[in-house]
Design a protein around this motif. Structure first.
Motif, PDB file in Angstrom:
ATOM      1  N   ASP A   1     -26.828  44.263   3.399  1.00  0.00           N
ATOM      2  CA  ASP A   1     -25.461  44.263   3.915  1.00  0.00           C
ATOM      3  C   ASP A   1     -25.140  45.651   4.454  1.00  0.00           C
ATOM      4  N   PRO A   2     -24.960  45.788   5.779  1.00  0.00           N
ATOM      5  CA  PRO A   2     -24.770  47.118   6.369  1.00  0.00           C
ATOM      6  C   PRO A   2     -23.489  47.814   5.926  1.00  0.00           C
ATOM      7  N   ILE A   3     -22.416  47.051   5.628  1.00  0.00           N
ATOM      8  CA  ILE A   3     -21.173  47.685   5.185  1.00  0.00           C
ATOM      9  C   ILE A   3     -21.362  48.321   3.815  1.00  0.00           C
ATOM     10  N   VAL A   4     -22.007  47.593   2.914  1.00  0.00           N
ATOM     11  CA  VAL A   4     -22.282  48.145   1.586  1.00  0.00           C
ATOM     12  C   VAL A   4     -23.173  49.369   1.715  1.00  0.00           C
ATOM     13  N   PHE A   5     -24.185  49.282   2.579  1.00  0.00           N
ATOM     14  CA  PHE A   5     -25.068  50.426   2.798  1.00  0.00           C
ATOM     15  C   PHE A   5     -24.286  51.620   3.325  1.00  0.00           C
ATOM     16  N   ALA A   6     -23.386  51.356   4.284  1.00  0.00           N
ATOM     17  CA  ALA A   6     -22.618  52.439   4.894  1.00  0.00           C
ATOM     18  C   ALA A   6     -21.748  53.167   3.881  1.00  0.00           C
ATOM     19  N   MET A   7     -21.213  52.431   2.911  1.00  0.00           N
ATOM     20  CA  MET A   7     -20.339  53.046   1.914  1.00  0.00           C
ATOM     21  C   MET A   7     -21.111  53.867   0.885  1.00  0.00           C
ATOM     22  N   ARG A   8     -22.441  53.726   0.874  1.00  0.00           N
ATOM     23  CA  ARG A   8     -23.268  54.483  -0.066  1.00  0.00           C
ATOM     24  C   ARG A   8     -24.108  55.546   0.633  1.00  0.00           C
ATOM     25  N   ASP A   9     -24.163  55.489   1.937  1.00  0.00           N
ATOM     26  CA  ASP A   9     -25.019  56.369   2.731  1.00  0.00           C
ATOM     27  C   ASP A   9     -24.324  57.717   2.946  1.00  0.00           C
ATOM     28  N   LYS A  10     -24.740  58.724   2.200  1.00  0.00           N
ATOM     29  CA  LYS A  10     -24.052  60.025   2.237  1.00  0.00           C
ATOM     30  C   LYS A  10     -24.085  60.642   3.630  1.00  0.00           C
ATOM     31  N   PHE A  11     -25.230  60.582   4.298  1.00  0.00           N
ATOM     32  CA  PHE A  11     -25.322  61.167   5.632  1.00  0.00           C
ATOM     33  C   PHE A  11     -24.405  60.435   6.606  1.00  0.00           C
ATOM     34  N   GLY A  12     -24.422  59.098   6.524  1.00  0.00           N
ATOM     35  CA  GLY A  12     -23.560  58.309   7.400  1.00  0.00           C
ATOM     36  C   GLY A  12     -22.086  58.541   7.108  1.00  0.00           C
ATOM     37  N   ILE A  13     -21.735  58.681   5.828  1.00  0.00           N
ATOM     38  CA  ILE A  13     -20.341  58.962   5.464  1.00  0.00           C
ATOM     39  C   ILE A  13     -19.909  60.303   6.044  1.00  0.00           C
ATOM     40  N   GLY A  14     -20.831  61.264   6.030  1.00  0.00           N
ATOM     41  CA  GLY A  14     -20.522  62.567   6.636  1.00  0.00           C
ATOM     42  C   GLY A  14     -20.192  62.438   8.114  1.00  0.00           C
ATOM     43  N   ILE A  15     -20.981  61.619   8.823  1.00  0.00           N
ATOM     44  CA  ILE A  15     -20.712  61.400  10.255  1.00  0.00           C
ATOM     45  C   ILE A  15     -19.345  60.739  10.450  1.00  0.00           C
ATOM     46  N   LEU A  16     -19.036  59.754   9.607  1.00  0.00           N
ATOM     47  CA  LEU A  16     -17.743  59.073   9.709  1.00  0.00           C
ATOM     48  C   LEU A  16     -16.593  60.030   9.401  1.00  0.00           C
ATOM     49  N   MET A  17     -16.777  60.929   8.442  1.00  0.00           N
ATOM     50  CA  MET A  17     -15.725  61.903   8.106  1.00  0.00           C
ATOM     51  C   MET A  17     -15.472  62.862   9.266  1.00  0.00           C
ATOM     52  N   ILE A  18     -16.553  63.235   9.966  1.00  0.00           N
ATOM     53  CA  ILE A  18     -16.386  64.087  11.149  1.00  0.00           C
ATOM     54  C   ILE A  18     -15.581  63.344  12.212  1.00  0.00           C
ATOM     55  N   THR A  19     -15.922  62.054  12.405  1.00  0.00           N
ATOM     56  CA  THR A  19     -15.188  61.238  13.381  1.00  0.00           C
ATOM     57  C   THR A  19     -13.716  61.151  13.011  1.00  0.00           C
ATOM     58  N   LEU A  20     -13.438  60.873  11.750  1.00  0.00           N
ATOM     59  CA  LEU A  20     -12.059  60.734  11.288  1.00  0.00           C
ATOM     60  C   LEU A  20     -11.310  62.056  11.392  1.00  0.00           C
ATOM     61  N   SER A  21     -11.971  63.153  11.081  1.00  0.00           N
ATOM     62  CA  SER A  21     -11.331  64.474  11.171  1.00  0.00           C
ATOM     63  C   SER A  21     -10.932  64.792  12.609  1.00  0.00           C
ATOM     64  N   LEU A  22     -11.824  64.473  13.543  1.00  0.00           N
ATOM     65  CA  LEU A  22     -11.505  64.707  14.955  1.00  0.00           C
ATOM     66  C   LEU A  22     -10.340  63.833  15.409  1.00  0.00           C
ATOM     67  N   MET A  23     -10.277  62.600  14.915  1.00  0.00           N
ATOM     68  CA  MET A  23      -9.160  61.729  15.282  1.00  0.00           C
ATOM     69  C   MET A  23      -7.849  62.254  14.703  1.00  0.00           C
ATOM     70  N   PHE A  24      -7.878  62.755  13.462  1.00  0.00           N
ATOM     71  CA  PHE A  24      -6.680  63.360  12.877  1.00  0.00           C
ATOM     72  C   PHE A  24      -6.253  64.598  13.666  1.00  0.00           C
ATOM     73  N   TRP A  25      -7.224  65.358  14.123  1.00  0.00           N
ATOM     74  CA  TRP A  25      -6.940  66.554  14.931  1.00  0.00           C
ATOM     75  C   TRP A  25      -6.275  66.141  16.242  1.00  0.00           C
ATOM     76  N   ALA A  26      -6.843  65.100  16.880  1.00  0.00           N
ATOM     77  CA  ALA A  26      -6.273  64.617  18.145  1.00  0.00           C
ATOM     78  C   ALA A  26      -4.854  64.100  17.946  1.00  0.00           C
ATOM     79  N   ALA A  27      -4.567  63.593  16.759  1.00  0.00           N
ATOM     80  CA  ALA A  27      -3.229  63.064  16.463  1.00  0.00           C
ATOM     81  C   ALA A  27      -2.251  64.166  16.053  1.00  0.00           C
ATOM     82  N   GLY A  28      -2.770  65.364  15.818  1.00  0.00           N
ATOM     83  CA  GLY A  28      -1.912  66.474  15.383  1.00  0.00           C
ATOM     84  C   GLY A  28      -1.559  66.413  13.908  1.00  0.00           C
TER      85      GLY A  28
END
Length: 477
Positions: A442-469
């Motif tokens: 199950d890729p969603i379960v894998f994604a929630m446990r994948d530390k490297f992938g979570i790091g990439i998602l956190m970078i994405t989310l941080s940039l979106m928060f930055w764009a939102a101010g």
């Protein structure tokens, strides 16, 4: 025990770690649900006829049914000692006879026929007529076997049967054999590790920048309701997939497929979990209740039919993931953007393809997966659809960034474009891992446990928060 006398074994719950009546019922639901339901309703008060008709609708592969290892070992040792080992079961004769042949047991079997349900007193009577009073040893697993134990020379009790203690009090020889099930195994059947997927309910709240307790608390209750609803469907899915799971290299160890949890226990757990999910959903609001009902109905349709249909199964998986996002919006009373729904659907199409790619990569042959519409030759097509989903998601995200709503929520557009880079890397990595079979089924379960992938998602989310101010709003500067 007297070695010259036959050893008579009950089947359901004794020789087998399952019950063939319930096996045929769920196998029937998977192959011909309407006929199975009609037969069940028409013959509910006639168990012998019900067993015969269900066995006709859904013949079982008896070689796949899980056996109790201690009872099977006893049967083998008894046969090697020259002792006759006989099956006596309330299950239908059409199933008991091939089961006896499969394990080299006596050709003489005692079983139910239409019009005659061989259980309790009826079983005791026919065994005494054949072998004489006390002329056999008998192994059973429930209080229904008490009349037979009382007529046997030795009673073999499988699992915890409190009423069987009276036999010892009467001075009879009682041999206890391990059996039963554990709460831990039932919890495993509920797949609590899959509950992590329900964090998708938070997505609408995050996208709308609604970070307040008034929004969060009902969504958390919604996550609890969705987790219970999902677990109830996982149980149904496992019960419908018993044969397919037993043919799978790892799924054969699932609680119901392995016989570690009785089918009847799973059915009760399904009802309790579904009642909890719908009760909590109704308490949140009517809209959320409707979404939970839609999820459960679509999940049942997926389990019964849709997962066996090529491409439709992947679209259904994507829809089930998307419904979680809609559920979060309904629970928290958050307006969800149509752009958001159009954006996440192709992402989930990609992840659905990744799920199938993983299964096919780890498959041991080119045959179609049991219960699925794909074989290893389909990996190329699945990969192409995964790339289409990835490109489609990125294109929709770009169009959202230049829309009026996107620019209102994310005024710094170029930073939002920058967030597309780690987003693309995450999707490409997920597809590659699926192609090489390097992730969970199950890729969603894998994604929630994948530390490297979570790091990439956190970078994405941080940039979106930055764009939102939001960073400057929260921390100043």
């Amino acid at each position: 025990m007297t070695e010259t006398k036959p050893l008579v074994l009950d089947v359901d719950g004794t020789f087998l770690k399952t019950d063939m009546l319930f096996e045929t019922f769920w196998a029937g639901l998977g192959t011909d649900p309407l006929a199975t339901l009609r037969t069940t309703l028409a013959n509910f008060r006639d168990p012998a006829r019900l067993k015969a008709d269900l066995a006709r609708i859904a013949p079982l592969r008896v070689d796949l049914l899980p056996v109790n290892p201690e009872v099977a070992d006893l049967a083998l040792r008894s046969r090697m000692a020259g002792r006759e080992v006989v099956l006596a079961s309330a299950s239908d004769r059409s199933l008991v006879e091939p089961l006896a042949r499969e394990y080299g047991l006596s050709e003489e079997v005692f079983a139910s026929d239409p019009g005659h349900n061989l259980k309790g007193e009826a079983k005791a009577k026919v065994l005494v007529q054949t072998f004489g009073e006390g002329g056999f040893d008998y192994a059973g697993d429930s209080s229904a076997d008490m009349p037979v134990w009382k007529r046997a020379e030795n009673a073999l009790v499988v699992g915890n049967v409190p009423s069987a203690r009276a036999l010892s009090a009467e001075g009879r020889n009682v041999v206890e054999i391990a059996g039963g099930w554990s709460w831990r195994a039932l919890l495993k059947a509920m797949r609590p590790h899959q509950w992590v997927k329900n964090v998708l309910l938070l997505l609408a709240m995050i996208a709308a920048h609604r970070f307040d307790l008034e929004t969060l608390i009902p969504i958390l209750w919604g996550i609890a309701a969705f987790s219970a609803a999902a677990s109830s469907i996982y149980i149904v899915n496992d019960l419908l997939d018993l044969e397919a799971d037993r043919l799978h290299p790892t799924k054969c160890r699932r609680p119901f497929a392995s016989g570690n949890v009785p089918i009847q226990t799973g059915m009760i757990a399904f009802l309790l979990l579904a009642a909890f999910a719908l009760g909590v959903a109704a308490a949140i609001n009517i809209g959320f209740l409707g979404v939970v009902l839609l999820y459960m109905v679509l999940s049942l349709a997926y389990s019964l039919k849709l997962k066996r249909m090529r491409w439709i199964d992947i679209s259904t998986l994507a829809a089930l993931y998307t419904i979680r996002v809609i559920a979060g919006a309904a629970a928290g009373q958050v307006d969800v953007s149509i752009y958001m729904l159009i954006f996440i659907f192709p992402i989930f199409i990609t992840l659905g393809c990744v799920k199938r790619l993983t299964e096919l990569t780890l498959a041991t042959s080119d045959e179609r997966l049991p219960g699925r519409g794909y074989g290893r030759p389909d990996r190329g097509d699945l990969l192409n659809v995964a790339w289409i989903g990835t490109i489609g998601a990125l294109l929709i995200f770009f169009l959202y960034s230049i829309s009026d709503q996107g620019q209102l929520l994310y005024p710094t557009t170029w930073i939002l474009w920058l967030a597309m880079i780690p987003m693309a890397l995450w999707l490409i990595r997920m597809v590659a891992l699926g192609w090489f079979g390097k992730q969970d089924y199950d890729p969603i379960v894998f994604a929630m446990r994948d530390k490297f992938g979570i790091g990439i998602l956190m970078i994405t989310l941080s940039l979106m928060f930055w764009a939102a101010g939001l960073w400057s709003q929260w921390f100043g500067g």
